[in-house]
Motif scaffolding. Structure first.
Motif, PDB file in Angstrom:
ATOM      1  N   PHE A  65       0.455  -0.866   0.273  1.00  0.00           N
ATOM      2  CA  PHE A  65      -0.117  -0.173  -0.291  1.00  0.00           C
ATOM      3  C   PHE A  65       1.193   1.282   0.002  1.00  0.00           C
ATOM      4  O   PHE A  65       0.190   2.180  -0.416  1.00  0.00           O
ATOM      5  CB  PHE A  65      -0.351   0.275   1.238  1.00  0.00           C
ATOM      6  CG  PHE A  65      -1.661   1.293   1.394  1.00  0.00           C
ATOM      7  CD1 PHE A  65      -3.145   0.771   0.742  1.00  0.00           C
ATOM      8  CD2 PHE A  65      -1.042   1.903   1.728  1.00  0.00           C
ATOM      9  CE1 PHE A  65      -3.992   2.807   0.832  1.00  0.00           C
ATOM     10  CE2 PHE A  65      -2.136   3.222   2.352  1.00  0.00           C
ATOM     11  CZ  PHE A  65      -3.270   3.273   1.755  1.00  0.00           C
ATOM     12  N   SER A  66       1.684   1.216   1.041  1.00  0.00           N
ATOM     13  CA  SER A  66       3.044   2.733   1.018  1.00  0.00           C
ATOM     14  C   SER A  66       3.700   2.544  -0.537  1.00  0.00           C
ATOM     15  O   SER A  66       3.768   4.069  -1.081  1.00  0.00           O
ATOM     16  CB  SER A  66       3.863   2.249   2.079  1.00  0.00           C
ATOM     17  OG  SER A  66       3.471   1.832   3.346  1.00  0.00           O
ATOM     18  N   LEU A  67       3.721   1.575  -1.284  1.00  0.00           N
ATOM     19  CA  LEU A  67       4.556   1.190  -2.483  1.00  0.00           C
ATOM     20  C   LEU A  67       4.035   2.017  -3.523  1.00  0.00           C
ATOM     21  O   LEU A  67       4.198   3.101  -4.735  1.00  0.00           O
ATOM     22  CB  LEU A  67       5.404   0.507  -2.650  1.00  0.00           C
ATOM     23  CG  LEU A  67       6.392  -0.233  -2.267  1.00  0.00           C
ATOM     24  CD1 LEU A  67       6.684  -1.551  -2.610  1.00  0.00           C
ATOM     25  CD2 LEU A  67       7.494   1.475  -2.762  1.00  0.00           C
ATOM     26  N   SER A  68       1.925   1.305  -3.568  1.00  0.00           N
ATOM     27  CA  SER A  68       1.295   1.990  -4.376  1.00  0.00           C
ATOM     28  C   SER A  68       0.454   2.759  -4.458  1.00  0.00           C
ATOM     29  O   SER A  68       0.404   4.032  -5.726  1.00  0.00           O
ATOM     30  CB  SER A  68       0.482   0.893  -4.498  1.00  0.00           C
ATOM     31  OG  SER A  68      -0.748   0.292  -3.495  1.00  0.00           O
ATOM     32  N   GLU A  69       0.836   3.635  -3.178  1.00  0.00           N
ATOM     33  CA  GLU A  69      -0.315   4.429  -3.109  1.00  0.00           C
ATOM     34  C   GLU A  69       1.089   6.186  -3.069  1.00  0.00           C
ATOM     35  O   GLU A  69       0.310   6.994  -3.406  1.00  0.00           O
ATOM     36  CB  GLU A  69      -0.460   5.237  -1.871  1.00  0.00           C
ATOM     37  CG  GLU A  69      -1.735   3.556  -1.851  1.00  0.00           C
ATOM     38  CD  GLU A  69      -3.183   4.460  -2.341  1.00  0.00           C
ATOM     39  OE1 GLU A  69      -3.631   5.841  -2.303  1.00  0.00           O
ATOM     40  OE2 GLU A  69      -3.532   3.495  -3.454  1.00  0.00           O
ATOM     41  N   GLY A  70       2.614   5.519  -3.426  1.00  0.00           N
ATOM     42  CA  GLY A  70       3.270   6.514  -3.466  1.00  0.00           C
ATOM     43  C   GLY A  70       3.734   7.200  -2.276  1.00  0.00           C
ATOM     44  O   GLY A  70       4.421   8.639  -2.634  1.00  0.00           O
ATOM     45  N   ILE A  71       3.620   6.714  -0.935  1.00  0.00           N
ATOM     46  CA  ILE A  71       3.730   7.434  -0.118  1.00  0.00           C
ATOM     47  C   ILE A  71       5.291   7.118   0.231  1.00  0.00           C
ATOM     48  O   ILE A  71       5.840   7.762   0.259  1.00  0.00           O
ATOM     49  CB  ILE A  71       2.748   6.454   0.831  1.00  0.00           C
ATOM     50  CG1 ILE A  71       1.581   6.646   0.967  1.00  0.00           C
ATOM     51  CG2 ILE A  71       3.497   7.172   2.103  1.00  0.00           C
ATOM     52  CD1 ILE A  71       0.612   6.567   1.815  1.00  0.00           C
ATOM     53  N   VAL A  72       5.894   6.103  -0.804  1.00  0.00           N
ATOM     54  CA  VAL A  72       7.512   5.964  -0.527  1.00  0.00           C
ATOM     55  C   VAL A  72       7.684   5.771  -2.080  1.00  0.00           C
ATOM     56  O   VAL A  72       6.822   5.294  -2.542  1.00  0.00           O
ATOM     57  CB  VAL A  72       7.506   4.810   0.553  1.00  0.00           C
ATOM     58  CG1 VAL A  72       7.451   5.307   1.566  1.00  0.00           C
ATOM     59  CG2 VAL A  72       6.722   3.878   0.045  1.00  0.00           C
ATOM     60  N   ASP A  73       8.836   5.719  -2.011  1.00  0.00           N
ATOM     61  CA  ASP A  73       9.297   5.579  -3.150  1.00  0.00           C
ATOM     62  C   ASP A  73      10.211   4.356  -3.751  1.00  0.00           C
ATOM     63  O   ASP A  73      10.017   3.851  -4.552  1.00  0.00           O
ATOM     64  CB  ASP A  73      10.113   6.567  -3.729  1.00  0.00           C
ATOM     65  CG  ASP A  73       9.932   8.176  -3.953  1.00  0.00           C
ATOM     66  OD1 ASP A  73       7.882   8.832  -4.802  1.00  0.00           O
ATOM     67  OD2 ASP A  73      10.425   9.135  -3.301  1.00  0.00           O
ATOM     68  N   ARG A 107      -0.841  16.449   1.900  1.00  0.00           N
ATOM     69  CA  ARG A 107      -1.821  15.434   0.913  1.00  0.00           C
ATOM     70  C   ARG A 107      -3.343  15.870   1.552  1.00  0.00           C
ATOM     71  O   ARG A 107      -4.399  15.481   1.023  1.00  0.00           O
ATOM     72  CB  ARG A 107      -1.937  14.317   0.535  1.00  0.00           C
ATOM     73  CG  ARG A 107      -0.336  13.908  -0.736  1.00  0.00           C
ATOM     74  CD  ARG A 107       0.042  12.424  -0.656  1.00  0.00           C
ATOM     75  NE  ARG A 107      -0.532  11.759  -1.271  1.00  0.00           N
ATOM     76  CZ  ARG A 107      -0.219  10.073  -1.347  1.00  0.00           C
ATOM     77  NH1 ARG A 107       0.886   9.946  -1.373  1.00  0.00           N
ATOM     78  NH2 ARG A 107      -1.298   9.444  -1.567  1.00  0.00           N
ATOM     79  N   VAL A 108      -3.310  15.729   2.646  1.00  0.00           N
ATOM     80  CA  VAL A 108      -4.478  15.414   3.459  1.00  0.00           C
ATOM     81  C   VAL A 108      -5.537  14.422   2.816  1.00  0.00           C
ATOM     82  O   VAL A 108      -6.479  14.713   2.330  1.00  0.00           O
ATOM     83  CB  VAL A 108      -5.303  16.510   3.300  1.00  0.00           C
ATOM     84  CG1 VAL A 108      -6.179  16.868   4.482  1.00  0.00           C
ATOM     85  CG2 VAL A 108      -4.096  18.360   3.035  1.00  0.00           C
ATOM     86  N   ARG A 109      -4.849  12.828   3.231  1.00  0.00           N
ATOM     87  CA  ARG A 109      -5.970  11.783   2.945  1.00  0.00           C
ATOM     88  C   ARG A 109      -6.034  11.334   4.224  1.00  0.00           C
ATOM     89  O   ARG A 109      -6.192  10.066   3.823  1.00  0.00           O
ATOM     90  CB  ARG A 109      -5.317  11.339   1.333  1.00  0.00           C
ATOM     91  CG  ARG A 109      -5.522  12.206   0.461  1.00  0.00           C
ATOM     92  CD  ARG A 109      -4.600  10.931  -0.621  1.00  0.00           C
ATOM     93  NE  ARG A 109      -5.702  10.188  -0.878  1.00  0.00           N
ATOM     94  CZ  ARG A 109      -5.677   8.628  -1.284  1.00  0.00           C
ATOM     95  NH1 ARG A 109      -3.958   8.012  -1.738  1.00  0.00           N
ATOM     96  NH2 ARG A 109      -6.981   7.606  -1.449  1.00  0.00           N
TER      97      ARG A 109
END
Length: 289
Positions: A65-73, A107-109
């Motif tokens: 999730f962290s990768l696919s949502e662009g939270i980490v590269d 991002r306020v998500r």
């Protein structure tokens, strides 16, 4: 604590009583059902999202999730992942660099997602429809390999075999054999878990292809392209937005994938037919060889 009979089921499966009625005869028994609970993503002690998901392969879920949502590269930016059981569900407490946490705050998500929801809580159109960079490199895939992967998947879907209620996302090698598979009540969650498993295994996206048992929605294409996967085959239909994004992202998109045929919606040059001497004939609503 689960009894011995419950321990025979895979993780993510529970037993519940059901009254089965057949031909006017009612029988009470204990049935296998898929678990679905709130899973909270907490980054650097700050809540970010809550997804309804199957409580299995949770470290893979956290990283994917962290990768696919662009939270980490990169998966290396996901530090410690702590899985904490709470009264209402489970918290995934994930350490990320301060710079990533600051961007996440912008991002306020903070959102609550329904089962597998990939867009819930996005507050602007730009936030709702992300455009990942085009996939730089992707492999060619033989029809025979795609057919083999589709045939192998059902025997590996142990949670679905028990419950009939979950999706699967699988990574197949170029010979068509399934290397990794993850399941979840949410199709996006299954893909995130697979992405996390791939990263932990050090899998190169150029060494195989992705097969999912769900439809190919925009979020599935977006998540795949974000992590560099360039070939996605879905058992069900694609959406118009998914097709548009696949074309933009240089991702091969196959829908209605079956052992006896499929539909090619984007960048079909990578799917190698049985023989170059047998051209494909386009028919409205289907593709035949």
């Amino acid at each position: 604590m689960k009894g011995d009979s419950e321990n025979r089921f895979p993780e993510g499966v529970a037993r519940r009583e059901v009254e089965r009625r057949r031909n006017g005869v009612a029988v009470r028994l204990r049935d296998a059902v898929a678990e679905e609970i709130p899973i909270a993503f907490v980054y650097n002690d700050r809540p970010h999202a809550v997804m309804m998901a199957t409580p299995a392969d949770l470290e893979d879920f956290a990283r994917g999730f962290s990768l696919s949502e662009g939270i980490v590269d990169d998966v290396s930016q996901c530090g410690k992942v702590e899985i904490v059981e709470a009264l209402a569900g489970i918290e995934l407490r994930i350490d990320i660099p301060a710079a990533n946490a600051a961007l996440l705050e912008d991002r306020v998500r903070e959102l609550t997602g329904r089962t597998g929801c990939g867009l819930c809580g996005a507050q602007t159109l730009d936030a709702a429809v992300r455009h990942p960079p085009a996939v730089a490199e992707a492999p060619d895939v033989a029809e025979a390999a795609l057919r083999r992967a589709l045939c192998e998947m059902p025997s590996l879907q142990v949670v679905n075999a028990a419950t009939g209620a979950v999706h699967a996302a699988a990574w197949a090698n170029l010979d068509g054999h399934i290397a990794l598979l993850r399941e979840d009540v949410g199709r996006h969650n299954a893909l995130d878990k697979l992405i996390g498993a791939m990263q932990r295994a050090g899998t190169d996206p150029c060494t195989g292809f992705l097969v999912v048992t769900s439809r190919a929605s925009y979020e599935m294409v977006m998540k795949a392209a974000t992590v560099g996967i360039g070939f996605l085959a879905a058992v069900s239909a694609p959406t118009a937005l998914a097709i548009a994004l696949a074309r933009e992202a240089n991702l091969t998109l196959v829908g209605f994938a079956r052992a006896d045929g499929y539909g090619v919606y984007a960048h079909g040059r990578r799917l190698l037919a049985r023989s170059a001497a047998q051209p494909a004939h386009e028919v409205f609503g289907q593709r035949t060889a």
